[in-house]
Design an enzyme around this catalytic site. Structure first.
Site, short mmCIF file in Angstrom:
data_model
loop_
_atom_site.label_atom_id
_atom_site.label_comp_id
_atom_site.label_asym_id
_atom_site.label_seq_id
_atom_site.Cartn_x
_atom_site.Cartn_y
_atom_site.Cartn_z
N LYS A 41 1.00 -1.29 -0.14
CA LYS A 41 0.18 -0.21 0.12
C LYS A 41 0.86 1.18 -0.09
O LYS A 41 2.10 1.20 0.27
CB LYS A 41 -0.92 -0.09 1.10
CG LYS A 41 -0.32 0.21 2.54
CD LYS A 41 -1.08 -0.24 3.68
CE LYS A 41 -0.33 -0.15 5.02
NZ LYS A 41 -1.20 -0.55 6.28
N ARG A 139 -10.96 -0.02 15.09
CA ARG A 139 -10.83 0.75 13.82
C ARG A 139 -11.78 0.22 12.99
O ARG A 139 -13.08 0.11 12.94
CB ARG A 139 -9.35 0.74 13.43
CG ARG A 139 -8.99 1.85 12.46
CD ARG A 139 -7.36 2.13 12.26
NE ARG A 139 -6.96 0.67 11.46
CZ ARG A 139 -5.92 0.57 11.08
NH1 ARG A 139 -4.91 1.45 11.41
NH2 ARG A 139 -5.40 -0.34 10.31
N TYR A 273 15.53 29.65 8.07
CA TYR A 273 14.45 30.51 8.70
C TYR A 273 14.53 30.57 10.14
O TYR A 273 14.60 29.59 10.87
CB TYR A 273 13.24 29.98 8.23
CG TYR A 273 13.04 29.98 6.69
CD1 TYR A 273 13.13 31.30 5.88
CD2 TYR A 273 12.42 28.89 5.96
CE1 TYR A 273 12.77 31.28 4.65
CE2 TYR A 273 12.26 29.01 4.75
CZ TYR A 273 12.46 30.13 4.04
OH TYR A 273 12.31 30.52 2.67
N MET A 321 11.27 24.18 2.83
CA MET A 321 10.45 23.38 1.93
C MET A 321 11.32 22.46 1.16
O MET A 321 11.14 21.33 0.80
CB MET A 321 9.56 24.19 1.20
CG MET A 321 8.51 23.41 0.12
SD MET A 321 7.60 24.51 -0.85
CE MET A 321 6.71 25.35 0.29
#
Ligand SMILES: *Cc1c(COP(=O)(O)O)cnc(C)c1O
Length: 388
Positions: A41, A139, A273, A321
């Site tokens: 998956k 679940r 940053y 990013m």
């Protein structure tokens, strides 16, 4: 080879298919009485579903597993044969396509049984169904109180030629915490729910509950089939179970980037940053051209480990990013030098498990989130055991 294949890449995830095959063989040896499902998956946990599925089958995986039906259908579209099970269905899902593509489906409740019966009627072929029990995970799956109805209606649909109940299955909540009391109670509950279905006349081909941690640590959970995901990719399910090396597994993915810049800066220079890092003295900085858009967790700002030129470095300041910086402590490797974020760990490089620890998460999240901007480069595609 074209020049783009030989050119140094900004970043790449090398996928060692020999390691994947070795992991599948090791897991099959650990569960000799069970068939093995390679769970592919989410694009094989970020490793690439089709090449990994092929490699797993070459190493003896009898089953492939996906979450969504779309993932299962994509395997068929790529030409993969053999048994495929998918389990995460929503109303209106592609039941008929699944039946027609010979994909096994999971049913957790009455709405799903109704939809799969409609699809089988339309296709003119019975659907192969695995009834999923909620034995305590809370679940997906059918609650014990609702199980008799689901079993009875499934048997009615089977008698009508619409479905064949081939599997009874469930999923564990705490298999990665050996000794957790829920493991025993889930196994007891599973045995009772299986026994009820069998008493009513279900003749399952496979009963299955084990994921990777249960396959590695809990033989009594193996039943007829084990569903291994993370272990196929050579990653430990949890630090509690040890490292991948402790478990006899070999990490399949290595994440590498080429330094985009190396430069000398004075002491007291803020980095990236927010200036969370300031150079303690005159030093050199290396620019690693991958960031959170590539799946490098921003939570590992200031903590993520990277091997550069034989030395272990740490992310300096914020992960942005598209890039982050490491303090090279005055060394000046040339731009283009390889920075290894993670790999098998036997040449001094960090592992995905190390990144998980640095980011406060699990290694599953590290490998599955490596972004589509990072090309996967497949190594050892040919099966060395081919004619053994
Ligand atoms: C993802 C998944 C698995 C595989 O889990 P791992 O811990 O990666 O081995 C098995 N079964 C189900 C239902 C899953 O969703």
């Amino acid at each position: 080879m074209t020049s783009s294949e030989t050119a140094p890449l900004r970043a790449r995830a090398e996928i060692d298919l020999a390691a994947l095959r070795a992991n599948v063989r090791a897991l099959r040896a650990l569960a000799p009485g069970a068939a093995l499902m390679a769970v592919v998956k989410s694009d094989a946990y970020g490793h690439g579903a089709v090449p990994c599925a092929r490699a797993a089958q070459a190493a003896g995986a009898e089953w492939l597993g996906t979450a969504t039906p779309e993932e299962a259908l994509a395997l068929r579209a790529a030409g993969l044969s053999g048994r495929v099970l998918c389990w995460l269905w929503t109303p209106g899902g592609p039941w008929r396509q699944a039946v027609e593509a010979d994909v096994d489906v999971s049913v957790s409740g009455m709405w799903a049984l109704r939809e799969v019966c409609d699809a089988a009627r339309a296709a003119g072929t019975p659907a192969r169904v695995h009834l999923k029990a909620d034995t305590g995970l809370g679940r997906n799956g059918c609650q014990p109180a609702d199980w008799p109805e689901l079993v009875a209606e499934s048997l009615r649909a089977q008698a009508a030629g619409l479905v064949t109940v081939v599997g009874l299955w469930s999923h564990l909540a705490c298999a990665d915490e050996p000794g957790h009391p829920s493991i025993r109670s889930q196994l007891d509950c599973f045995r009772e729910m299986v026994a009820h279905a069998e008493e009513q006349g279900v003749r399952p081909e496979v009963r299955h509950i084990a994921n990777s941690p249960a396959t590695l640590t809990l033989p009594e959970a193996h039943f007829d089939l084990v569903r291994t995901g993370i272990a196929v990719y050579g990653v430990s399910p949890s630090p509690e179970l040890g490292t991948s090396a402790d478990l006899g597994l070999r990490p399949v993915m290595s994440l590498k980037a080429s330094l985009a810049l190396v430069k000398r800066v004075p002491g007291g220079h803020g980095v990236s940053y927010g200036h969370l890092y300031t150079t303690p003295g005159s030093t050199t900085l290396g620019l690693v051209p991958v960031g959170y858009a590539d799946g490098i967790p921003r939570h590992a700002s200031g903590t993520g480990p990277v091997l550069v030129d034989g030395k272990l470095r740490t992310v300096a300041g914020r992960i942005a990013m598209d890039q982050f910086v490491v303090d090279l402590g005055g060394d000046e490797p040339p731009p283009g030098t390889e920075a290894v974020l993670f790999g098998p760990g036997d040449h001094g490089e960090p592992t995905a498990e190390d990144w998980a620890q640095a980011a406060g998460t699990i290694a599953y999240e590290i490998v599955t989130r490596i972004g589509t901007r990072v090309p996967r480069v497949y190594m050892n595609v040919e099966d060395e055991h081919h004619d053994v």
